[in-house]
Scaffold this motif. Structure first.
Motif, PDB file in Angstrom:
ATOM      1  N   UNK A 188       7.556   0.938  -6.303  1.00  0.00           N
ATOM      2  CA  UNK A 188       7.455   2.403  -6.401  1.00  0.00           C
ATOM      3  C   UNK A 188       6.803   3.059  -5.189  1.00  0.00           C
ATOM      4  N   UNK A 189       6.014   2.296  -4.423  1.00  0.00           N
ATOM      5  CA  UNK A 189       5.375   2.842  -3.217  1.00  0.00           C
ATOM      6  C   UNK A 189       5.608   1.889  -2.049  1.00  0.00           C
ATOM      7  N   UNK A 190       5.938   2.474  -0.911  1.00  0.00           N
ATOM      8  CA  UNK A 190       6.184   1.706   0.320  1.00  0.00           C
ATOM      9  C   UNK A 190       5.517   2.423   1.470  1.00  0.00           C
ATOM     10  N   UNK A 191       4.815   1.657   2.290  1.00  0.00           N
ATOM     11  CA  UNK A 191       4.173   2.240   3.475  1.00  0.00           C
ATOM     12  C   UNK A 191       4.598   1.451   4.704  1.00  0.00           C
TER      13      UNK A 191
ATOM     14  N   UNK B 251       4.324   6.024   7.813  1.00  0.00           N
ATOM     15  CA  UNK B 251       5.185   6.785   6.894  1.00  0.00           C
ATOM     16  C   UNK B 251       5.088   6.149   5.515  1.00  0.00           C
ATOM     17  N   UNK B 252       5.205   6.975   4.501  1.00  0.00           N
ATOM     18  CA  UNK B 252       5.040   6.527   3.116  1.00  0.00           C
ATOM     19  C   UNK B 252       6.184   7.065   2.270  1.00  0.00           C
ATOM     20  N   UNK B 253       6.693   6.215   1.431  1.00  0.00           N
ATOM     21  CA  UNK B 253       7.805   6.585   0.546  1.00  0.00           C
ATOM     22  C   UNK B 253       7.405   6.233  -0.880  1.00  0.00           C
ATOM     23  N   UNK B 254       7.890   7.013  -1.822  1.00  0.00           N
ATOM     24  CA  UNK B 254       7.654   6.649  -3.220  1.00  0.00           C
ATOM     25  C   UNK B 254       8.848   7.031  -4.066  1.00  0.00           C
ATOM     26  N   UNK B 255       8.905   6.423  -5.234  1.00  0.00           N
ATOM     27  CA  UNK B 255       9.918   6.823  -6.215  1.00  0.00           C
ATOM     28  C   UNK B 255       9.517   8.187  -6.774  1.00  0.00           C
ATOM     29  N   UNK B 256      10.491   9.039  -6.945  1.00  0.00           N
ATOM     30  CA  UNK B 256      10.224  10.370  -7.511  1.00  0.00           C
ATOM     31  C   UNK B 256       9.540  10.243  -8.878  1.00  0.00           C
TER      32      UNK B 256
ATOM     33  N   UNK C 210      12.891  -1.770  -1.978  1.00  0.00           N
ATOM     34  CA  UNK C 210      13.387  -0.612  -2.740  1.00  0.00           C
ATOM     35  C   UNK C 210      12.789  -0.563  -4.161  1.00  0.00           C
TER      36      UNK C 210
END
Lengths: 183, 183
Positions: free
Chosen positions: B110-113, B135-140, B107
Protein backbone atom coordinates in the motif's frame (compact mmCIF):
# COMPACT_ATOMS: atom_id res chain seq x y z
CA UNK A 1 -4.45 3.02 -8.37
CA UNK A 2 -1.31 4.60 -6.90
CA UNK A 3 -1.45 8.18 -5.67
CA UNK A 4 1.72 10.29 -5.91
CA UNK A 5 2.19 11.89 -2.48
CA UNK A 6 5.38 13.77 -3.38
CA UNK A 7 8.47 13.16 -1.25
CA UNK A 8 6.86 12.09 2.01
CA UNK A 9 8.28 9.81 4.67
CA UNK A 10 5.67 7.15 5.41
CA UNK A 11 7.97 4.76 7.26
CA UNK A 12 5.92 4.38 10.44
CA UNK A 13 5.02 3.56 13.19
CA UNK A 14 8.01 3.77 15.52
CA UNK A 15 8.23 3.11 19.26
CA UNK A 16 8.05 6.28 21.32
CA UNK A 17 10.88 6.50 23.83
CA UNK A 18 12.03 8.75 26.64
CA UNK A 19 15.75 9.34 26.21
CA UNK A 20 17.61 10.10 29.42
CA UNK A 21 20.90 11.88 29.93
CA UNK A 22 22.70 13.88 32.56
CA UNK A 23 22.88 17.52 31.52
CA UNK A 24 25.07 19.67 33.74
CA UNK A 25 24.92 16.87 36.29
CA UNK A 26 21.13 16.67 36.41
CA UNK A 27 18.88 14.00 34.85
CA UNK A 28 16.79 15.10 31.90
CA UNK A 29 14.36 13.22 29.65
CA UNK A 30 13.22 13.98 26.10
CA UNK A 31 10.65 12.23 23.91
CA UNK A 32 12.18 10.64 20.81
CA UNK A 33 10.41 8.35 18.35
CA UNK A 34 12.77 8.77 15.42
CA UNK A 35 14.91 5.86 16.47
CA UNK A 36 16.49 2.93 14.67
CA UNK A 37 18.21 -0.39 15.08
CA UNK A 38 21.75 -0.42 13.68
CA UNK A 39 23.18 -3.79 14.54
CA UNK A 40 21.41 -6.20 16.84
CA UNK A 41 22.88 -4.68 19.98
CA UNK A 42 23.13 -1.08 18.85
CA UNK A 43 20.51 1.57 18.27
CA UNK A 44 20.22 5.08 16.84
CA UNK A 45 18.48 8.24 17.99
CA UNK A 46 17.74 11.12 15.66
CA UNK A 47 17.77 14.21 17.81
CA UNK A 48 17.23 17.73 16.58
CA UNK A 49 20.25 19.87 17.46
CA UNK A 50 17.96 22.27 19.29
CA UNK A 51 17.37 19.69 22.05
CA UNK A 52 18.84 20.44 25.47
CA UNK A 53 19.70 16.76 25.97
CA UNK A 54 22.23 16.48 23.11
CA UNK A 55 25.01 18.25 25.01
CA UNK A 56 24.62 15.82 27.92
CA UNK A 57 24.91 12.78 25.65
CA UNK A 58 28.05 14.22 24.06
CA UNK A 59 29.60 15.20 27.39
CA UNK A 60 29.06 11.85 29.13
CA UNK A 61 29.10 9.49 26.15
CA UNK A 62 26.10 7.73 27.65
CA UNK A 63 22.31 7.85 27.47
CA UNK A 64 19.31 5.76 28.38
CA UNK A 65 16.32 4.64 26.35
CA UNK A 66 13.18 4.19 28.40
CA UNK A 67 10.06 2.67 26.85
CA UNK A 68 6.92 4.15 28.37
CA UNK A 69 3.62 2.31 28.37
CA UNK A 70 0.30 3.59 27.03
CA UNK A 71 -0.81 4.73 30.49
CA UNK A 72 2.19 7.14 30.56
CA UNK A 73 1.17 8.92 27.35
CA UNK A 74 0.51 12.31 28.96
CA UNK A 75 3.89 12.55 30.66
CA UNK A 76 5.59 11.09 27.58
CA UNK A 77 4.07 13.63 25.23
CA UNK A 78 4.79 16.39 27.73
CA UNK A 79 8.52 15.62 27.63
CA UNK A 80 8.42 16.42 23.91
CA UNK A 81 6.57 19.70 24.46
CA UNK A 82 8.79 21.36 27.05
CA UNK A 83 12.56 21.82 27.13
CA UNK A 84 14.96 20.88 29.89
CA UNK A 85 16.38 24.38 29.44
CA UNK A 86 13.39 25.78 31.32
CA UNK A 87 11.67 22.79 32.96
CA UNK A 88 12.89 20.12 35.37
CA UNK A 89 11.36 17.12 33.58
CA UNK A 90 13.04 14.64 35.94
CA UNK A 91 10.58 15.87 38.59
CA UNK A 92 7.86 13.97 36.68
CA UNK A 93 9.49 10.58 37.29
CA UNK A 94 11.41 8.47 39.78
CA UNK A 95 14.97 8.17 38.41
CA UNK A 96 17.31 5.24 38.98
CA UNK A 97 20.84 4.45 37.83
CA UNK A 98 22.46 1.23 36.68
CA UNK A 99 25.97 0.26 35.69
CA UNK A 100 26.97 3.39 33.75
CA UNK A 101 26.12 5.86 36.55
CA UNK A 102 25.62 8.69 34.00
CA UNK A 103 22.54 7.31 32.23
CA UNK A 104 19.49 8.20 34.33
CA UNK A 105 16.54 5.85 33.84
CA UNK A 106 12.83 6.09 34.59
CA UNK A 107 11.55 3.62 37.16
CA UNK A 108 7.95 3.87 35.87
CA UNK A 109 8.88 2.75 32.34
CA UNK A 110 8.59 -1.03 31.94
CA UNK A 111 11.81 -1.21 29.89
CA UNK A 112 15.07 0.69 30.42
CA UNK A 113 18.29 0.41 28.46
CA UNK A 114 21.64 1.95 29.34
CA UNK A 115 23.63 2.82 26.25
CA UNK A 116 27.21 3.82 25.52
CA UNK A 117 27.65 6.30 22.68
CA UNK A 118 29.79 4.76 19.95
CA UNK A 119 29.30 7.16 17.04
CA UNK A 120 27.70 10.51 16.28
CA UNK A 121 26.72 11.13 12.67
CA UNK A 122 26.29 14.80 11.90
CA UNK A 123 23.28 15.80 9.77
CA UNK A 124 22.24 19.37 8.97
CA UNK A 125 19.50 19.67 11.60
CA UNK A 126 19.98 16.49 13.66
CA UNK A 127 22.61 14.65 15.65
CA UNK A 128 22.36 10.93 15.00
CA UNK A 129 23.55 9.22 18.15
CA UNK A 130 24.47 5.55 17.80
CA UNK A 131 24.99 3.57 20.98
CA UNK A 132 25.58 0.08 22.22
CA UNK A 133 23.03 -1.32 24.63
CA UNK A 134 25.14 -1.98 27.72
CA UNK A 135 22.49 -3.16 30.17
CA UNK A 136 18.73 -3.66 30.06
CA UNK A 137 16.19 -3.70 32.85
CA UNK A 138 12.51 -4.50 32.80
CA UNK A 139 9.58 -4.82 35.13
CA UNK A 140 8.97 -8.43 36.10
CA UNK A 141 5.34 -7.92 35.08
CA UNK A 142 6.21 -7.58 31.35
CA UNK A 143 7.96 -10.93 31.06
CA UNK A 144 6.35 -14.09 29.71
CA UNK A 145 8.51 -17.15 30.28
CA UNK A 146 11.59 -14.93 30.66
CA UNK A 147 11.13 -12.99 27.40
CA UNK A 148 9.88 -9.43 27.11
CA UNK A 149 6.25 -9.61 26.03
CA UNK A 150 5.25 -6.45 24.18
CA UNK A 151 1.54 -7.10 24.79
CA UNK A 152 2.40 -6.47 28.45
CA UNK A 153 4.78 -3.57 27.76
CA UNK A 154 2.01 -1.72 25.88
CA UNK A 155 4.38 0.63 24.03
CA UNK A 156 3.24 3.93 22.56
CA UNK A 157 3.64 3.83 18.78
CA UNK A 158 4.18 7.08 16.91
CA UNK A 159 3.04 8.08 13.43
CA UNK A 160 4.28 11.41 12.11
CA UNK A 161 1.84 11.64 9.20
CA UNK A 162 -1.16 12.51 11.35
CA UNK A 163 0.84 13.26 14.55
CA UNK A 164 -0.70 10.42 16.48
CA UNK A 165 -0.04 7.75 19.10
CA UNK A 166 -1.21 4.18 18.58
CA UNK A 167 -1.45 1.02 20.64
CA UNK A 168 0.17 -2.24 19.65
CA UNK A 169 -2.31 -4.79 18.31
CA UNK A 170 -2.20 -8.56 18.41
CA UNK A 171 0.71 -10.87 17.71
CA UNK A 172 -0.38 -12.85 14.67
CA UNK A 173 2.58 -14.69 13.13
CA UNK A 174 6.08 -16.01 13.74
CA UNK A 175 8.96 -14.32 11.95
CA UNK A 176 11.37 -16.49 9.93
CA UNK A 177 8.61 -19.07 9.94
CA UNK A 178 5.22 -18.01 8.51
CA UNK A 179 6.77 -17.47 5.08
CA UNK A 180 8.31 -20.90 4.66
CA UNK A 181 5.46 -21.45 2.19
CA UNK A 182 4.87 -18.02 0.62
CA UNK A 183 1.54 -18.81 -1.07
CA UNK B 1 10.96 -4.76 40.83
CA UNK B 2 13.40 -4.40 37.94
CA UNK B 3 14.87 -7.51 36.36
CA UNK B 4 18.39 -7.27 34.88
CA UNK B 5 18.16 -8.79 31.39
CA UNK B 6 21.84 -8.27 30.53
CA UNK B 7 22.66 -6.27 27.39
CA UNK B 8 19.52 -6.89 25.35
CA UNK B 9 18.00 -4.64 22.72
CA UNK B 10 14.32 -4.17 23.59
CA UNK B 11 13.68 -1.20 21.31
CA UNK B 12 10.69 -2.58 19.44
CA UNK B 13 8.39 -2.90 17.50
CA UNK B 14 9.55 -1.65 14.10
CA UNK B 15 7.68 -1.56 10.79
CA UNK B 16 8.55 -4.50 8.56
CA UNK B 17 9.50 -3.39 5.05
CA UNK B 18 10.40 -4.92 1.74
CA UNK B 19 13.47 -3.14 0.42
CA UNK B 20 13.79 -3.12 -3.35
CA UNK B 21 16.87 -2.67 -5.50
CA UNK B 22 18.14 -3.60 -8.91
CA UNK B 23 20.87 -6.22 -8.61
CA UNK B 24 22.66 -6.98 -11.85
CA UNK B 25 19.80 -5.23 -13.61
CA UNK B 26 17.04 -7.34 -12.06
CA UNK B 27 14.61 -6.31 -9.31
CA UNK B 28 15.12 -7.95 -5.95
CA UNK B 29 13.32 -7.55 -2.64
CA UNK B 30 14.53 -8.27 0.90
CA UNK B 31 12.70 -8.09 4.22
CA UNK B 32 14.14 -5.44 6.56
CA UNK B 33 12.66 -4.29 9.87
CA UNK B 34 15.79 -2.80 11.38
CA UNK B 35 15.07 0.62 9.96
CA UNK B 36 15.20 4.15 11.31
CA UNK B 37 14.23 7.74 10.71
CA UNK B 38 17.25 10.06 10.44
CA UNK B 39 15.87 13.46 9.56
CA UNK B 40 12.24 13.96 8.66
CA UNK B 41 12.76 13.14 5.00
CA UNK B 42 15.55 10.62 5.34
CA UNK B 43 15.57 7.04 6.57
CA UNK B 44 18.06 4.31 7.44
CA UNK B 45 18.24 0.61 6.70
CA UNK B 46 20.44 -1.75 8.66
CA UNK B 47 21.36 -4.51 6.26
CA UNK B 48 23.60 -7.44 7.06
CA UNK B 49 26.54 -7.48 4.64
CA UNK B 50 25.60 -11.03 3.65
CA UNK B 51 22.48 -9.74 1.85
CA UNK B 52 22.45 -10.00 -1.93
CA UNK B 53 20.65 -6.64 -2.20
CA UNK B 54 23.43 -4.49 -0.70
CA UNK B 55 25.55 -4.55 -3.86
CA UNK B 56 22.60 -3.28 -5.92
CA UNK B 57 21.99 -0.37 -3.57
CA UNK B 58 25.67 0.59 -3.71
CA UNK B 59 25.87 0.22 -7.51
CA UNK B 60 22.77 2.29 -8.31
CA UNK B 61 22.69 4.64 -5.33
CA UNK B 62 18.95 4.03 -5.10
CA UNK B 63 16.51 1.73 -3.32
CA UNK B 64 12.84 1.48 -2.52
CA UNK B 65 11.03 0.92 0.75
CA UNK B 66 7.73 -0.89 0.36
CA UNK B 67 5.39 -1.29 3.31
CA UNK B 68 3.46 -4.55 3.10
CA UNK B 69 0.12 -5.04 4.82
CA UNK B 70 -0.80 -7.80 7.25
CA UNK B 71 -2.39 -9.89 4.49
CA UNK B 72 1.04 -10.05 2.76
CA UNK B 73 2.80 -11.57 5.77
CA UNK B 74 3.64 -14.90 4.12
CA UNK B 75 5.34 -13.34 1.10
CA UNK B 76 6.98 -10.73 3.33
CA UNK B 77 8.48 -13.27 5.69
CA UNK B 78 9.49 -15.44 2.74
CA UNK B 79 11.63 -12.59 1.34
CA UNK B 80 13.63 -12.72 4.57
CA UNK B 81 14.08 -16.48 4.39
CA UNK B 82 15.45 -16.90 0.88
CA UNK B 83 18.27 -15.05 -0.89
CA UNK B 84 18.15 -13.31 -4.24
CA UNK B 85 21.37 -15.18 -4.97
CA UNK B 86 19.35 -18.33 -5.57
CA UNK B 87 15.70 -17.23 -5.83
CA UNK B 88 13.93 -14.75 -8.10
CA UNK B 89 11.88 -13.02 -5.42
CA UNK B 90 10.54 -10.43 -7.87
CA UNK B 91 8.44 -13.24 -9.33
CA UNK B 92 6.29 -13.06 -6.17
CA UNK B 93 5.14 -9.50 -6.92
CA UNK B 94 4.12 -7.07 -9.64
CA UNK B 95 6.96 -4.51 -9.92
CA UNK B 96 6.58 -0.89 -10.99
CA UNK B 97 9.04 1.99 -11.36
CA UNK B 98 8.73 5.68 -10.55
CA UNK B 99 10.99 8.67 -11.05
CA UNK B 100 14.35 7.07 -10.24
CA UNK B 101 14.01 4.16 -12.72
CA UNK B 102 16.44 2.03 -10.67
CA UNK B 103 14.29 1.58 -7.56
CA UNK B 104 11.84 -1.25 -8.24
CA UNK B 105 8.65 -1.06 -6.18
CA UNK B 106 5.95 -3.56 -5.26
CA UNK B 107 2.50 -2.73 -6.63
CA UNK B 108 0.75 -4.87 -3.95
CA UNK B 109 2.25 -2.88 -1.06
CA UNK B 110 0.00 0.00 0.00
CA UNK B 111 2.97 2.37 0.45
CA UNK B 112 6.09 2.70 -1.71
CA UNK B 113 8.96 5.12 -1.32
CA UNK B 114 11.77 5.74 -3.80
CA UNK B 115 14.99 6.68 -2.04
CA UNK B 116 18.33 8.14 -3.09
CA UNK B 117 21.32 6.84 -1.14
CA UNK B 118 23.05 9.74 0.60
CA UNK B 119 25.41 8.01 3.03
CA UNK B 120 26.60 4.52 3.89
CA UNK B 121 27.88 3.99 7.42
CA UNK B 122 30.07 0.94 7.74
CA UNK B 123 29.54 -1.30 10.77
CA UNK B 124 31.27 -4.62 11.42
CA UNK B 125 28.45 -6.87 10.21
CA UNK B 126 26.00 -4.40 8.65
CA UNK B 127 25.85 -1.68 6.02
CA UNK B 128 23.76 1.23 7.29
CA UNK B 129 22.20 2.80 4.22
CA UNK B 130 20.82 6.30 4.69
CA UNK B 131 18.64 7.70 1.94
CA UNK B 132 16.44 10.62 1.11
CA UNK B 133 12.83 9.86 0.29
CA UNK B 134 12.53 11.17 -3.28
CA UNK B 135 8.98 10.17 -4.13
CA UNK B 136 6.18 8.36 -2.33
CA UNK B 137 3.21 6.47 -3.71
CA UNK B 138 0.25 4.93 -1.94
CA UNK B 139 -2.95 3.11 -2.69
CA UNK B 140 -5.91 5.48 -2.73
CA UNK B 141 -7.63 3.07 -0.34
CA UNK B 142 -5.23 3.87 2.54
CA UNK B 143 -5.88 7.62 2.55
CA UNK B 144 -8.24 9.40 4.93
CA UNK B 145 -8.82 13.02 3.95
CA UNK B 146 -5.58 13.02 1.95
CA UNK B 147 -3.35 11.69 4.75
CA UNK B 148 -1.97 8.16 5.01
CA UNK B 149 -4.10 6.32 7.55
CA UNK B 150 -2.11 3.51 9.16
CA UNK B 151 -5.28 1.76 10.32
CA UNK B 152 -5.92 1.20 6.60
CA UNK B 153 -2.29 0.41 5.74
CA UNK B 154 -2.27 -2.41 8.34
CA UNK B 155 1.53 -2.58 8.59
CA UNK B 156 3.34 -5.66 9.89
CA UNK B 157 5.19 -4.77 13.10
CA UNK B 158 8.28 -6.75 14.03
CA UNK B 159 9.60 -7.67 17.46
CA UNK B 160 12.98 -9.40 17.59
CA UNK B 161 12.71 -10.55 21.21
CA UNK B 162 10.25 -13.36 20.47
CA UNK B 163 10.68 -13.26 16.65
CA UNK B 164 7.12 -12.21 16.02
CA UNK B 165 4.86 -10.11 13.81
CA UNK B 166 2.19 -7.88 15.31
CA UNK B 167 -0.74 -5.84 14.07
CA UNK B 168 -1.13 -2.15 14.75
CA UNK B 169 -3.74 -1.37 17.41
CA UNK B 170 -5.94 1.67 17.85
CA UNK B 171 -5.01 5.32 17.55
CA UNK B 172 -5.59 6.71 21.03
CA UNK B 173 -4.00 10.14 21.38
CA UNK B 174 -2.67 13.17 19.53
CA UNK B 175 1.08 13.80 19.62
CA UNK B 176 2.32 17.26 20.69
CA UNK B 177 -1.09 17.66 22.28
CA UNK B 178 -2.16 15.05 24.85
CA UNK B 179 0.71 16.06 27.15
CA UNK B 180 -0.09 19.76 27.38
CA UNK B 181 -1.28 18.88 30.89
CA UNK B 182 1.03 16.06 32.04
CA UNK B 183 -1.01 14.94 35.07
Amino acid sequence: MKIDLGAKNCLYPFPTTLVGALVDGKPNYVTIAHVGVIEHGSVSLSMNKSHYTNAGIKANGTFSINIPSVKMVKKTDHCGLVSGKTTDKAALFKTFYGKLKTAPMIEDCPINMECTLTKTVDFPTHDIFIGNVTATYCDEAVLTEGTVDFSKVQPILFVMNDKSYWKLGDKFAKAWDVGKEPK
